[in-house]
Design a protein around this motif. Structure first.
Motif, PDB file in Angstrom:
ATOM      1  N   LEU A 279     112.628  15.207  15.080  1.00 24.39           N
ATOM      2  CA  LEU A 279     113.147  16.492  14.612  1.00 24.39           C
ATOM      3  C   LEU A 279     112.084  17.252  13.814  1.00 24.39           C
ATOM      4  N   THR A 280     111.447  16.573  12.858  1.00 23.07           N
ATOM      5  CA  THR A 280     110.472  17.259  12.009  1.00 23.07           C
ATOM      6  C   THR A 280     109.221  17.658  12.786  1.00 23.07           C
ATOM      7  N   SER A 281     108.774  16.797  13.696  1.00 27.02           N
ATOM      8  CA  SER A 281     107.559  17.133  14.464  1.00 27.02           C
ATOM      9  C   SER A 281     107.812  18.307  15.401  1.00 27.02           C
ATOM     10  N   GLN A 282     108.990  18.346  16.012  1.00 31.96           N
ATOM     11  CA  GLN A 282     109.307  19.454  16.908  1.00 31.96           C
ATOM     12  C   GLN A 282     109.530  20.754  16.133  1.00 31.96           C
ATOM     13  N   ASP A 314     108.766  21.639   3.691  1.00 33.15           N
ATOM     14  CA  ASP A 314     108.043  20.410   3.368  1.00 33.15           C
ATOM     15  C   ASP A 314     108.829  19.203   3.877  1.00 33.15           C
ATOM     16  N   LEU A 315     108.105  18.111   4.108  1.00 34.10           N
ATOM     17  CA  LEU A 315     108.727  16.888   4.610  1.00 34.10           C
ATOM     18  C   LEU A 315     108.931  15.899   3.467  1.00 34.10           C
ATOM     19  N   ILE A 316     110.153  15.419   3.326  1.00 31.06           N
ATOM     20  CA  ILE A 316     110.445  14.398   2.322  1.00 31.06           C
ATOM     21  C   ILE A 316     110.405  13.059   3.027  1.00 31.06           C
ATOM     22  N   ILE A 317     109.495  12.206   2.585  1.00 27.99           N
ATOM     23  CA  ILE A 317     109.329  10.883   3.190  1.00 27.99           C
ATOM     24  C   ILE A 317     110.115   9.872   2.353  1.00 27.99           C
ATOM     25  N   GLY A 326     112.946  13.634   6.243  1.00 33.54           N
ATOM     26  CA  GLY A 326     113.825  14.789   6.340  1.00 33.54           C
ATOM     27  C   GLY A 326     113.038  16.033   5.978  1.00 33.54           C
ATOM     28  N   MET A 327     113.608  17.194   6.237  1.00 33.61           N
ATOM     29  CA  MET A 327     112.926  18.451   5.908  1.00 33.61           C
ATOM     30  C   MET A 327     113.677  19.155   4.789  1.00 33.61           C
ATOM     31  N   TYR A 328     112.954  19.453   3.720  1.00 34.78           N
ATOM     32  CA  TYR A 328     113.567  20.164   2.598  1.00 34.78           C
ATOM     33  C   TYR A 328     113.879  21.596   3.015  1.00 34.78           C
ATOM     34  N   ILE A 329     115.110  22.070   2.674  1.00 33.24           N
ATOM     35  CA  ILE A 329     115.495  23.437   3.047  1.00 33.24           C
ATOM     36  C   ILE A 329     115.867  24.278   1.829  1.00 33.24           C
ATOM     37  N   GLY A 330     115.703  23.711   0.633  1.00 35.70           N
ATOM     38  CA  GLY A 330     115.995  24.457  -0.586  1.00 35.70           C
ATOM     39  C   GLY A 330     117.300  24.048  -1.233  1.00 35.70           C
ATOM     40  N   ASP A 331     117.464  24.414  -2.505  1.00 32.11           N
ATOM     41  CA  ASP A 331     118.689  24.145  -3.266  1.00 32.11           C
ATOM     42  C   ASP A 331     119.044  22.666  -3.302  1.00 32.11           C
ATOM     43  N   GLY A 332     118.041  21.805  -3.311  1.00 27.52           N
ATOM     44  CA  GLY A 332     118.294  20.372  -3.401  1.00 27.52           C
ATOM     45  C   GLY A 332     118.788  19.737  -2.124  1.00 27.52           C
TER      46      GLY A 332
END
Length: 362
Positions: A279-282, A314-317, A326-332
């Motif tokens: 998902l993150t790479s695409q 950004d990517l959260i590892i 996962g991918m951070y999208i804001g607001d926690g």
């Protein structure tokens, strides 16, 4: 429109959790509300209802199996990526070998033509023919041509030698790459079997539960994530995280959130299903900034930023072995593909142990 509403609702929920878990709020009992029940014991994730301890043990076992499968999946994806690279290198080497063989053939023809020309001149070497010439002017002109011819012949032989050496090296490189390719294919097959066994074991555990127990199991998972997210937010971390997404980050976030509801399938990179790093790479490929395929390589190769400096995209590892992303999208909040049996969804950025944050477009 419905998908955007789902995204907005999920982000709103995470924001609500932020308020509930603020330092001044009463977050000692971070339980999500249960609709249709007024019994506190029924809504408590720690309530000693019949079978709760057994279900919790099952949840931990399933989680462990999926974690192991996730680690094996990263190894599988990396081996697959390496195999694809090695296949491309073998094709390129094969093309070089063909070009080298063609060049040697051409050089041999050129050498043969010169030999035939010498034979037509009574078979005498050029130097002998020159010595037999009685014309001084012809002798001087011939000497120049002789030197030029000798140098050309020397260059021809040197080029043939270089081309032959290159051809030998290309052939050896191709053989080496082929051996690595076969080793990686065997590695892929072993990892694939390992992954399938662990996923099958986890599914067997879950399918062995009654329907109500499976619902309770899912609730236990959500409670565990809620607790972790609440603890993370209660540190006041969101007061420090207030960064805007880059233009590429916005594109990546849009792509990722557009996939919400699609199933997790290990090794999948879309468009109908994804694993976490697929998902993150695409998403970042769609944003015009390709990144490594696996979560471990994303962590290893991409620049790191502090958690308090992260921004949407950004990517959260997650986990100490970098086996989830996962991918951070804001607001926690973050969007991710959780595990087999679950769909791409929005969750709390702190709902799992964070190893660090990687930035694809730094």
């Amino acid at each position: 429109m419905n998908r955007r509403r789902c995204v907005a609702a999920a982000v709103t929920l995470v924001c609500a959790l932020t308020v509930l878990s603020a330092p001044t709020a009463a977050y000692a009992d971070p339980r999500p509300p249960h609709s249709g029940s007024t019994d506190p014991a029924a809504s408590s994730p720690t309530a000693s209802s019949p079978g709760t301890e057994r279900l919790e043990a099952v949840r931990k076992k399933i989680d462990d199996l999926y974690r192991q499968a996730g680690s094996a999946t990263d190894a599988y994806n990396l081996a697959k990526e390496q195999s694809e690279k090695q296949s491309s290198e073998i094709v390129e080497l094969a093309q070089r070998i063909v070009r080298g063989q063609s060049r040697i053939s051409a050089l041999k023809k050129q050498a043969g033509a010169e030999a035939r020309a010498q034979y037509r001149d009574s078979g005498l070497p050029p130097a002998a023919q020159l010595m037999l010439s009685g014309d001084p002017d012809s002798f001087l002109d011939g000497a120049d041509r002789l030197r030029s011819g000798q140098q050309a012949q020397k260059n021809l032989l040197a080029e043939m030698d270089r081309t032959q050496k290159d051809l030998t090296a290309y052939t050896q490189d191709a053989a080496d790459q082929w051996q690595k390719l076969e080793a990686n294919r065997k590695k892929q097959a072993g990892k694939k079997k390992d992954i399938e066994q662990k996923i099958d074991a986890a599914k067997k555990l879950e399918s062995g539960l009654a329907k109500k127990e499976r619902a309770r199991l899912k609730k236990l998972e959500e409670d565990q994530e809620f607790k972790a997210q609440t603890a993370w937010l209660s540190s006041g971390i969101l007061k420090e995280i207030d960064n805007k997404a880059s233009a590429e980050g916005k594109k990546a976030v849009k792509f990722a959130t557009d996939q919400i509801g699609k199933p997790y399938v290990w090794g999948a990179t879309g468009p109908h299903s994804y694993d976490c790093s697929g998902l993150t790479s695409q998403a970042w490929a769609a944003a015009g900034d390709p990144i490594p395929r696996t979560s471990q390589e994303q962590w290893r190769q991409l620049p790191h930023v502090a958690v308090e400096d992260m921004r949407p995209g950004d990517l959260i590892i997650y986990f100490s072995d970098a086996t989830h992303v996962g991918m951070y999208i804001g607001d926690g909040a973050m969007v991710n593909a959780p595990r087999p049996g679950r769909n791409v969804t929005i969750g709390g950025a702190g709902s799992m142990p964070i190893l660090g944050v990687a930035r694809p477009d730094k």
